[in-house]
Design an enzyme around this catalytic site. Structure first.
Site, PDB file in Angstrom:
ATOM      1  N   TRP A 100      22.961  38.508  45.379  1.00  0.00           N
ATOM      2  CA  TRP A 100      22.262  37.329  45.889  1.00  0.00           C
ATOM      3  C   TRP A 100      23.062  36.062  45.659  1.00  0.00           C
ATOM      4  O   TRP A 100      23.056  35.164  46.488  1.00  0.00           O
ATOM      5  CB  TRP A 100      20.830  37.271  45.328  1.00  0.00           C
ATOM      6  CG  TRP A 100      19.987  38.232  46.087  1.00  0.00           C
ATOM      7  CD1 TRP A 100      19.344  37.980  47.267  1.00  0.00           C
ATOM      8  CD2 TRP A 100      19.777  39.612  45.816  1.00  0.00           C
ATOM      9  NE1 TRP A 100      18.746  39.136  47.736  1.00  0.00           N
ATOM     10  CE2 TRP A 100      18.988  40.139  46.869  1.00  0.00           C
ATOM     11  CE3 TRP A 100      20.185  40.468  44.781  1.00  0.00           C
ATOM     12  CZ2 TRP A 100      18.602  41.470  46.926  1.00  0.00           C
ATOM     13  CZ3 TRP A 100      19.784  41.801  44.833  1.00  0.00           C
ATOM     14  CH2 TRP A 100      19.012  42.289  45.889  1.00  0.00           C
ATOM     15  N   ASP A 170      19.468  29.392  41.012  1.00  0.00           N
ATOM     16  CA  ASP A 170      18.464  30.329  41.506  1.00  0.00           C
ATOM     17  C   ASP A 170      17.902  31.035  40.279  1.00  0.00           C
ATOM     18  O   ASP A 170      18.587  31.829  39.647  1.00  0.00           O
ATOM     19  CB  ASP A 170      19.134  31.325  42.459  1.00  0.00           C
ATOM     20  CG  ASP A 170      18.162  32.405  42.948  1.00  0.00           C
ATOM     21  OD1 ASP A 170      16.994  32.413  42.500  1.00  0.00           O
ATOM     22  OD2 ASP A 170      18.569  33.240  43.776  1.00  0.00           O
ATOM     23  N   LYS A 194       8.281  37.412  41.112  1.00  0.00           N
ATOM     24  CA  LYS A 194       8.690  38.167  39.935  1.00  0.00           C
ATOM     25  C   LYS A 194       7.904  37.692  38.715  1.00  0.00           C
ATOM     26  O   LYS A 194       7.104  38.433  38.152  1.00  0.00           O
ATOM     27  CB  LYS A 194      10.197  38.046  39.740  1.00  0.00           C
ATOM     28  CG  LYS A 194      10.956  38.669  40.932  1.00  0.00           C
ATOM     29  CD  LYS A 194      12.419  38.350  40.940  1.00  0.00           C
ATOM     30  CE  LYS A 194      13.071  38.625  42.285  1.00  0.00           C
ATOM     31  NZ  LYS A 194      13.183  40.026  42.657  1.00  0.00           N
TER      32      LYS A 194
END
Lengths: 357, 357
Positions: A100, A170, A194
């Site tokens: 990512w 992030d 999450k």
């Protein structure tokens, strides 16, 4: 009412706090003669929820009024684009520590010059940079990092020093799971699914002075300033996702806040890493000093053994343990709501499997 | 279990089908030992739901495989930007029939040359264009229309003929509420929270050949092709919103499809317009030939009377009747799930209020 609950080790959407789920279900139809899905985003009730959620996130992170909390749509992947669209002048530095992180870097390359300030791709993303290992490039608008890398099970212990250059992170997979000095960041973003809620909402925390940056003509909807000016209700927001996120943030507070979440994360991770590390039967994927408290990744000696491990775990009520499809092996994701008993059950199974394999 | 339900006349998020709400609540924790909020977007269960929802929308609209159905985040407002980013070469034509149509036009101006092909702003958006009233400009990439204008209560009866120029429509407030020839459109988009689901997901229906258009360098996340290639799971989608949207689309099918929804919409609208039109006590905001079947808008003779109307309606269990804050007056929004009895109750109250005012 008895509720069957498996141990959900999924990387996200992930396990959520049971008391919150029960409360959401109980109150489902009890919103003034409507269900929670039918209330107006412009109702006082919802606007209060939205403001309260922002205030709690801000408080849990120890932030003051120089930071703005936004609720946006489109997931972290949309932030891969919005960060450079809003904050990159000519170039920006990226620490490429996983799939990512690399996507964030690639997407930034569609906006301007995205530079690799660090990469661990050669070692299959087995680590994050050590303190001092990143040197910032001339003229960079910010440094972008990925605080926790779910697929590889790596996590920053210390964040890079960037001086006057904004640090952008992030934090989708470890926000509100540990104490950090959030004031050191220019921008933090995190999809909720999450540690904070269901899929469908992304939290962006931005230092107010960065809202004024403007390097290119942008659609209004992709400007942070648009959403800040509108209090995150520029257009219809994902009402239910924000409602539930707020309940989970309240739950985190009630349980003891970020310090308590960190203690629980450490306890869970210690139990699982402890069971894995007793000999060489299991191969851990992350370097020791980069190991994540959220995602524990490891490999067995063959695909057949991996399959058997997953099958037997599933029979014991442990699901979502497959490694990321590009990495393979096993991954145990344990976010804020994941119970210690689940970690203990996994550790016990890890030991038993080693003996019987 | 008795459920208190008010008549929710909100413009969106709006009233949803009660049987769907009951089913969602019942099944809340029953997803294989998880709640619906905890299931993985990569699980077979969810991917099947996603594909099934697309297939049902396609079938309800009478589309074949030359159209792709996408589930995106960010609401219609994000489509205001994505449509020109993806489909505008140099210029595009816009029919400015209301606040949101104008926002779409303004946003397009941040990408390229957005031209006004029609505007009813001078008459406070009291109407949509008549057939033949729009002439397309030289070199336009598409014509953008807003099929139903919630704030003003106007709706196209017939859609413009555009020859080879793609017709693009924001159908957020009337999709799946009436029979249309969807094959005439190049692209249709609709946020879910009026006729199809909770806030948090937007349906985009695009003619496949348009996926190949590419006029400018774009972030991957904002390309329709990215999402089409990934089957709408390029990144974590709003899982719950899609799950619920699918149940509502199933409900529409089960009730008799779009033809049945159209019959119900017409019946509701006739009842309310009938009660309003009996004399000049109420001033209707939309021209007769542009009247919407979804949103009925009208004004009373004074603000005091408007306040009293809203207060008395609320006491009778009718909520969400305030006109849009920029328009004032009264607005009754009645989407697919809104019961005819609610329309009858409003009509009865409209008559009584006239007598007692």
């Amino acid at each position: 009412m008895s509720i069957r609950r498996i141990y959900n080790f999924s990387a996200g959407p992930a396990c959520l706090p049971l008391p919150v789920l029960i409360k959401v279900k109980e109150d489902f139809m009890e919103h003034g003669g409507m269900s929670i899905f039918e209330i107006s985003h412009r109702s006082k009730g919802f606007m209060d929820i939205c403001e309260d959620a922002k205030a709690r996130i801000s408080s849990l992170l120890g932030l003051d009024a120089s930071f703005e909390v936004l609720f946006l749509a489109g997931g972290a992947a949309q932030q891969f684009a919005m960060v450079p669209m809003n904050l990159m002048d000519r170039a920006a530095d990226y620490a490429v520590t996983g799939r990512w992180a690399k996507r964030a870097w690639e997407e930034a390359g569609n906006i301007g010059e995205a530079r690799v300030a660090f990469s661990s791709e050669d070692s299959l993303f087995s680590r994050v940079p050590r303190p001092g290992e990143i040197s910032l490039s001339e003229g960079t608008s910010y440094l972008h990092i990925t605080s926790n890398n779910t697929a590889y099970g790596t996590q920053y212990r210390e964040f890079p020093e960037t001086g006057g250059v904004p640090l952008v992170a992030d934090m989708s997979s470890d926000i509100l799971s540990r104490r950090i000095d959030a004031r050191r960041f220019g921008l933090i973003y995190a999809s909720a699914q999450k540690n904070m809620g269901p899929a469908g909402v992304t939290v962006v925390i931005i230092r107010r002075d960065l809202l004024g940056r403007s390097y290119r003509k942008l659609p209004n909807i992709f400007r942070y300033k648009t959403h800040a000016d509108a209090g995150s209700i520029y257009n219809t927001p994902p009402v239910f996702a924000i409602y539930m996120l707020r309940m989970i943030v309240q739950w985190i507070e009630g349980e003891g806040g970020v310090a308590e979440m960190e203690g629980r994360a450490k306890a869970r991770a210690d139990v699982v890493y402890g069971a894995l590390g007793e000999d060489d039967f299991y191969e851990l994927l992350a370097d020791r000093e980069s190991r994540s408290m959220m995602n524990v990744t490891f490999r067995l000696q063959s695909d057949a053994l991996t399959e058997r491990f997953l099958r037997e775990a599933r029979a014991l009520g442990m699901e979502g343990l497959s490694g990321h499809r590009t990495v393979g092996g096993i991954r145990a994701s344990m976010y804020d709501a994941f119970p210690l008993e689940g970690a203990s059950a996994l550790a016990e199974f890890i030991r038993r499997f080693r003996r019987t394999a």
